[in-house]
Design a protein around this motif. Sequence first.
Motif, PDB file in Angstrom:
ATOM      1  N   ALA A 149      -7.203  60.802  15.185  1.00 20.40           N
ATOM      2  CA  ALA A 149      -8.105  61.602  15.018  1.00 20.40           C
ATOM      3  C   ALA A 149      -9.625  61.434  15.381  1.00 20.40           C
ATOM      4  CB  ALA A 149      -7.998  62.262  13.479  1.00 20.40           C
ATOM      5  N   TYR A 150      -9.864  60.409  14.958  1.00 15.89           N
ATOM      6  CA  TYR A 150     -11.169  60.015  15.056  1.00 15.89           C
ATOM      7  C   TYR A 150     -11.522  59.765  16.743  1.00 15.89           C
ATOM      8  CZ  TYR A 150     -13.270  59.608  10.402  1.00 15.89           C
ATOM      9  OH  TYR A 150     -13.664  59.860   9.170  1.00 15.89           O
ATOM     10  N   ALA A 151     -10.407  58.847  17.365  1.00 16.62           N
ATOM     11  CA  ALA A 151     -10.837  58.826  18.878  1.00 16.62           C
ATOM     12  C   ALA A 151     -11.031  60.187  19.440  1.00 16.62           C
ATOM     13  CB  ALA A 151      -9.653  57.971  19.433  1.00 16.62           C
ATOM     14  N   SER A 152     -10.354  61.196  19.406  1.00 11.69           N
ATOM     15  CA  SER A 152     -10.725  62.362  20.076  1.00 11.69           C
ATOM     16  C   SER A 152     -11.917  63.026  19.528  1.00 11.69           C
ATOM     17  CB  SER A 152      -9.497  63.506  19.653  1.00 11.69           C
ATOM     18  OG  SER A 152      -9.569  64.404  20.570  1.00 11.69           O
ATOM     19  N   ALA A 153     -12.093  62.874  18.105  1.00 11.64           N
ATOM     20  CA  ALA A 153     -13.369  63.484  17.540  1.00 11.64           C
ATOM     21  C   ALA A 153     -14.626  63.030  17.987  1.00 11.64           C
ATOM     22  CB  ALA A 153     -13.482  63.078  16.074  1.00 11.64           C
ATOM     23  N   VAL A 154     -14.645  61.587  18.387  1.00 10.37           N
ATOM     24  CA  VAL A 154     -15.741  61.114  18.885  1.00 10.37           C
ATOM     25  C   VAL A 154     -16.051  61.431  20.418  1.00 10.37           C
ATOM     26  CG1 VAL A 154     -16.730  58.704  19.453  1.00 10.37           C
ATOM     27  CG2 VAL A 154     -15.878  59.136  17.270  1.00 10.37           C
ATOM     28  N   LEU A 155     -15.003  61.413  21.126  1.00 11.39           N
ATOM     29  CA  LEU A 155     -15.108  61.506  22.577  1.00 11.39           C
ATOM     30  C   LEU A 155     -15.378  63.042  22.790  1.00 11.39           C
ATOM     31  CD1 LEU A 155     -12.030  59.551  24.190  1.00 11.39           C
ATOM     32  CD2 LEU A 155     -14.619  59.010  24.407  1.00 11.39           C
ATOM     33  N   THR A 156     -14.923  63.832  22.172  1.00 11.91           N
ATOM     34  CA  THR A 156     -15.159  65.281  22.465  1.00 11.91           C
ATOM     35  C   THR A 156     -16.427  65.774  21.821  1.00 11.91           C
ATOM     36  OG1 THR A 156     -13.873  66.033  20.260  1.00 11.91           O
ATOM     37  CG2 THR A 156     -12.778  65.971  22.481  1.00 11.91           C
ATOM     38  N   ALA A 186      -7.212  58.799  25.062  1.00 15.13           N
ATOM     39  CA  ALA A 186      -7.769  57.546  24.447  1.00 15.13           C
ATOM     40  C   ALA A 186      -7.351  57.183  23.184  1.00 15.13           C
ATOM     41  CB  ALA A 186      -9.534  58.027  24.428  1.00 15.13           C
ATOM     42  N   GLY A 187      -6.939  58.193  22.280  1.00 12.93           N
ATOM     43  CA  GLY A 187      -6.454  57.950  21.151  1.00 12.93           C
ATOM     44  C   GLY A 187      -5.047  57.335  21.286  1.00 12.93           C
ATOM     45  N   LEU A 188      -4.258  57.753  22.036  1.00 14.62           N
ATOM     46  CA  LEU A 188      -3.059  56.817  22.098  1.00 14.62           C
ATOM     47  C   LEU A 188      -3.112  55.699  22.623  1.00 14.62           C
ATOM     48  CD1 LEU A 188      -0.801  59.767  23.558  1.00 14.62           C
ATOM     49  CD2 LEU A 188      -0.899  58.866  21.234  1.00 14.62           C
ATOM     50  N   ALA A 189      -4.133  55.182  23.537  1.00 12.32           N
ATOM     51  CA  ALA A 189      -4.330  54.045  24.137  1.00 12.32           C
ATOM     52  C   ALA A 189      -4.895  53.123  22.863  1.00 12.32           C
ATOM     53  CB  ALA A 189      -5.289  54.171  25.235  1.00 12.32           C
ATOM     54  N   LEU A 190      -5.829  53.694  22.014  1.00 12.34           N
ATOM     55  CA  LEU A 190      -6.420  53.094  20.816  1.00 12.34           C
ATOM     56  C   LEU A 190      -5.479  52.427  20.215  1.00 12.34           C
ATOM     57  CD1 LEU A 190      -8.826  51.761  19.354  1.00 12.34           C
ATOM     58  CD2 LEU A 190      -9.140  53.970  18.442  1.00 12.34           C
ATOM     59  N   VAL A 191      -4.352  53.568  19.493  1.00 14.76           N
ATOM     60  CA  VAL A 191      -3.475  53.402  18.957  1.00 14.76           C
ATOM     61  C   VAL A 191      -2.340  52.396  19.355  1.00 14.76           C
ATOM     62  CG1 VAL A 191      -1.341  54.673  17.852  1.00 14.76           C
ATOM     63  CG2 VAL A 191      -3.510  55.666  17.711  1.00 14.76           C
ATOM     64  N   VAL A 192      -1.999  52.407  20.403  1.00 12.11           N
ATOM     65  CA  VAL A 192      -1.161  51.257  21.129  1.00 12.11           C
ATOM     66  C   VAL A 192      -1.353  49.911  20.711  1.00 12.11           C
ATOM     67  CG1 VAL A 192       0.015  50.636  23.097  1.00 12.11           C
ATOM     68  CG2 VAL A 192       0.084  53.161  22.423  1.00 12.11           C
ATOM     69  N   LYS A 229      11.380  45.215  17.065  1.00  8.43           N
ATOM     70  CA  LYS A 229      10.634  45.569  16.082  1.00  8.43           C
ATOM     71  C   LYS A 229       9.232  45.959  16.267  1.00  8.43           C
ATOM     72  CE  LYS A 229      12.574  42.373  12.324  1.00  8.43           C
ATOM     73  NZ  LYS A 229      12.492  41.275  11.478  1.00  8.43           N
ATOM     74  N   LEU A 230       8.557  45.206  17.364  1.00  9.20           N
ATOM     75  CA  LEU A 230       7.347  45.666  17.695  1.00  9.20           C
ATOM     76  C   LEU A 230       7.432  47.190  18.465  1.00  9.20           C
ATOM     77  CD1 LEU A 230       4.342  44.623  17.958  1.00  9.20           C
ATOM     78  CD2 LEU A 230       4.641  43.953  20.220  1.00  9.20           C
ATOM     79  N   LEU A 231       8.322  47.071  19.235  1.00  7.64           N
ATOM     80  CA  LEU A 231       8.792  48.591  19.835  1.00  7.64           C
ATOM     81  C   LEU A 231       8.677  49.680  18.933  1.00  7.64           C
ATOM     82  CD1 LEU A 231       9.399  50.577  22.247  1.00  7.64           C
ATOM     83  CD2 LEU A 231      11.852  49.672  21.759  1.00  7.64           C
ATOM     84  N   VAL A 232       9.445  49.392  17.715  1.00  9.58           N
ATOM     85  CA  VAL A 232       9.688  50.524  16.679  1.00  9.58           C
ATOM     86  C   VAL A 232       8.450  50.774  16.057  1.00  9.58           C
ATOM     87  CG1 VAL A 232      10.764  51.136  14.414  1.00  9.58           C
ATOM     88  CG2 VAL A 232      11.999  50.247  16.103  1.00  9.58           C
ATOM     89  N   PHE A 233       7.555  49.770  15.877  1.00 13.40           N
ATOM     90  CA  PHE A 233       6.194  49.906  15.042  1.00 13.40           C
ATOM     91  C   PHE A 233       5.255  50.433  16.110  1.00 13.40           C
ATOM     92  CE2 PHE A 233       2.008  47.753  13.903  1.00 13.40           C
ATOM     93  CZ  PHE A 233       2.005  48.347  12.397  1.00 13.40           C
ATOM     94  N   VAL A 234       5.261  50.430  17.246  1.00 14.28           N
ATOM     95  CA  VAL A 234       4.358  50.838  18.282  1.00 14.28           C
ATOM     96  C   VAL A 234       4.779  52.401  18.282  1.00 14.28           C
ATOM     97  CG1 VAL A 234       3.574  50.983  20.462  1.00 14.28           C
ATOM     98  CG2 VAL A 234       3.575  49.075  19.442  1.00 14.28           C
ATOM     99  N   LEU A 235       6.149  52.765  18.440  1.00 14.75           N
ATOM    100  CA  LEU A 235       6.629  54.240  18.444  1.00 14.75           C
ATOM    101  C   LEU A 235       6.104  54.780  17.281  1.00 14.75           C
ATOM    102  CD1 LEU A 235       9.965  53.662  20.396  1.00 14.75           C
ATOM    103  CD2 LEU A 235       7.831  54.392  21.333  1.00 14.75           C
ATOM    104  N   ALA A 236       6.155  54.298  16.338  1.00 12.16           N
ATOM    105  CA  ALA A 236       6.023  55.080  14.939  1.00 12.16           C
ATOM    106  C   ALA A 236       4.337  55.292  14.777  1.00 12.16           C
ATOM    107  CB  ALA A 236       6.185  54.426  13.927  1.00 12.16           C
ATOM    108  N   ALA A 237       3.635  54.466  15.385  1.00 13.67           N
ATOM    109  CA  ALA A 237       2.297  54.774  15.428  1.00 13.67           C
ATOM    110  C   ALA A 237       1.883  55.550  16.266  1.00 13.67           C
ATOM    111  CB  ALA A 237       1.497  53.287  15.752  1.00 13.67           C
ATOM    112  N   VAL A 238       2.276  55.673  17.402  1.00 16.46           N
ATOM    113  CA  VAL A 238       2.142  56.694  18.468  1.00 16.46           C
ATOM    114  C   VAL A 238       2.413  58.129  17.764  1.00 16.46           C
ATOM    115  CG1 VAL A 238       2.784  57.693  20.708  1.00 16.46           C
ATOM    116  CG2 VAL A 238       2.194  55.373  20.498  1.00 16.46           C
ATOM    117  N   LEU A 239       3.301  58.260  17.187  1.00 15.06           N
ATOM    118  CA  LEU A 239       3.533  59.783  16.719  1.00 15.06           C
ATOM    119  C   LEU A 239       2.748  59.961  15.584  1.00 15.06           C
ATOM    120  CD1 LEU A 239       7.553  59.335  16.043  1.00 15.06           C
ATOM    121  CD2 LEU A 239       6.274  61.000  17.802  1.00 15.06           C
ATOM    122  N   ALA A 240       2.178  58.921  15.035  1.00 15.11           N
ATOM    123  CA  ALA A 240       1.176  59.275  13.850  1.00 15.11           C
ATOM    124  C   ALA A 240      -0.166  59.400  14.278  1.00 15.11           C
ATOM    125  CB  ALA A 240       0.862  57.821  12.952  1.00 15.11           C
TER     126      ALA A 240
END
Length: 615
Positions: free
Chosen positions: A74-81, A94-100, A212-223
């Motif tokens: 949310a914040y990544a897109s809010a700041v850029l826009t 940008a938000g997804l890159a930051l999350v990943v 485990k890292l793959l699962v963690f990153v995918l869950a973070a991307v959905l969030a």
Amino acid sequence: MQAWLRSRDNLARAGWALWMLAIVCGALVPVPEFWITLANYIGLYSLVALGLVLMTGIAGMTSFGQAAFVGLGAYASAVLTTSYAASPWIGLLAGLALVVLTACALGLITMRLSGHYLPLGTIAWGLSLFYLFGNLEMLNKFDGITGIPAINVLGLNLQSGRHIYVLIWLTVALAVIAITHLLDSRSGRAIRALKGGVVMAESCGVNTARTKLLVFVLAAVLAGISGWLYAHLQRAVNPTPFGLNAGIGYLFMAVIGGAAHVWGALFGAALMTLLNDWLQELLPRLFGQSGNFEMIVSGMLLLLLLQRAPAGLWPLLLRMGQWLWRGRRRADAPPSHPQAVTPAGMRSPQAARALAQRDKPAAGTTVLEVRQARKTFGGLVAVNDVSFSLQAGEILGLIGPNGAGKSTMFNLLSGVLPLSAGEVHFMGQRADGRPSRWMARAGMARTFQHVRLMPAMSVIENVAIGAHLRGHKGWLAGVLRLNRTEEASLFAQAQAQLDRVGLGSHALREAGSLALGQQRILEIARALASDPAVLLLDEPAAGLRHQEKQELAQVLRQLSQQGVSVLLVEHDMDFVMGLVNRLVVMDFGTRIAEGVPEAVRADPAVIEAYLGGVE
């Protein structure tokens, strides 16, 4: 069977079509705007809960910090826009890159934790990110950011909740399809194997740390995607929705709906959202004053629900539907034993191609050599300078009384435990200190003294996990269904191994519904699916009837003739003596005898170890 599979597939396609139609019609039907708002929030919460189903319910890793990833998106897109006049779609990328990047950094630390330390770790970084949002000047501290522009799709500004409704729910639909496809793939079976234990998964060649890292990153991307949609729905963000309370709420949604079920995420999100809204309206009227009474009541209801339905509500709905369906089941349906979901790899058997097989060592070649192996646990010597070797095509028995150190030796050979001293050489390479997945890749497969299966998965999927290293398609190919040929090949191999051990007719049953003896045979089929050069069997005949033991012995003899070496631990001496070429006898961690069965049977040291000294 094929007719039954086609009917299930057709029913699933019809369900997807109806859901898509309902999404589109929801924006066109003149329902109250408040209903649309509730539906939007249910969709946003569902995305986060889907990630938690993948991470917590399926992979077995509990997280309380997913709200922080919602905030990052949310914040990544809010700041850029707002500050840089960027497009919301640039904000999404940008938000997804930051999350990943953040998820990778946190995951490399957090995923090393286990037990209660793992959820505590997620609470720690969840709180840290929450206070970071509230204390950075560029994010306007706890006042947040306002004036976020609407998302533009093909020239249409999604300014209202009704406008963005279709985008939210199409995103949810795509996420459900992606997660469903992922779980029904080679990578998905590796993810589900995590809950069965690291030792079992690693013995099949799964890199559990990477998975485990793959699962963690995918869950973070959905969030993070949920956070992006939230920012452009609300048109303003502040830290409040991204704190620990929100993280706990997301986890409750996943658990109440059914943490091991993809559709449970949607059901849990809908139930919790609607229940809280209803209680917020009802309880102040009952008590005659305002307050957060809904938190108290919903908390007590959750406690009751967790006690009565610990697996969540979605499994209860499934069982009810199965009960109704059984009364109307068609004549061509399979028998009424427990059924697991039919894997996609079984639906196109004509696409299967023969998998490559490893070259077996020449007869008489030493494939496994143990040199002065020693293992100590503090002051206890579990394995005391034991040496022996295994030849290509040989069946070698490792026997001894209870507590002799046989299972410890198996764990040393398969990379589960490190040696305290000595050496292990496998297929001409120094193997001690190597992880189990390296041993699996080099050609070693094993079973366990205590059966280790995934009981809720089908029999054939359990076997397909054993063939993990014979496939190469990754998680993205699974999501996009670019793995059809490989999946068909893996399941054809799994079916062949089930037929080989006599379990072919049970392929679609839940593994947990098999008898103990059948589960042991299933473990052997899983080991054979890896095309091993050496097979380690830990008490394979335990729980088998006499006829089943004879059939198992015949399978092992055939493997020996095909160049596969077998090392087995077994307490049934009649079974062992009529099967093995040589025996190694251990007692109190020490090798006390080695040789052909007739010589070992008559050895005084062996007789004393089993029967005690005779005056």
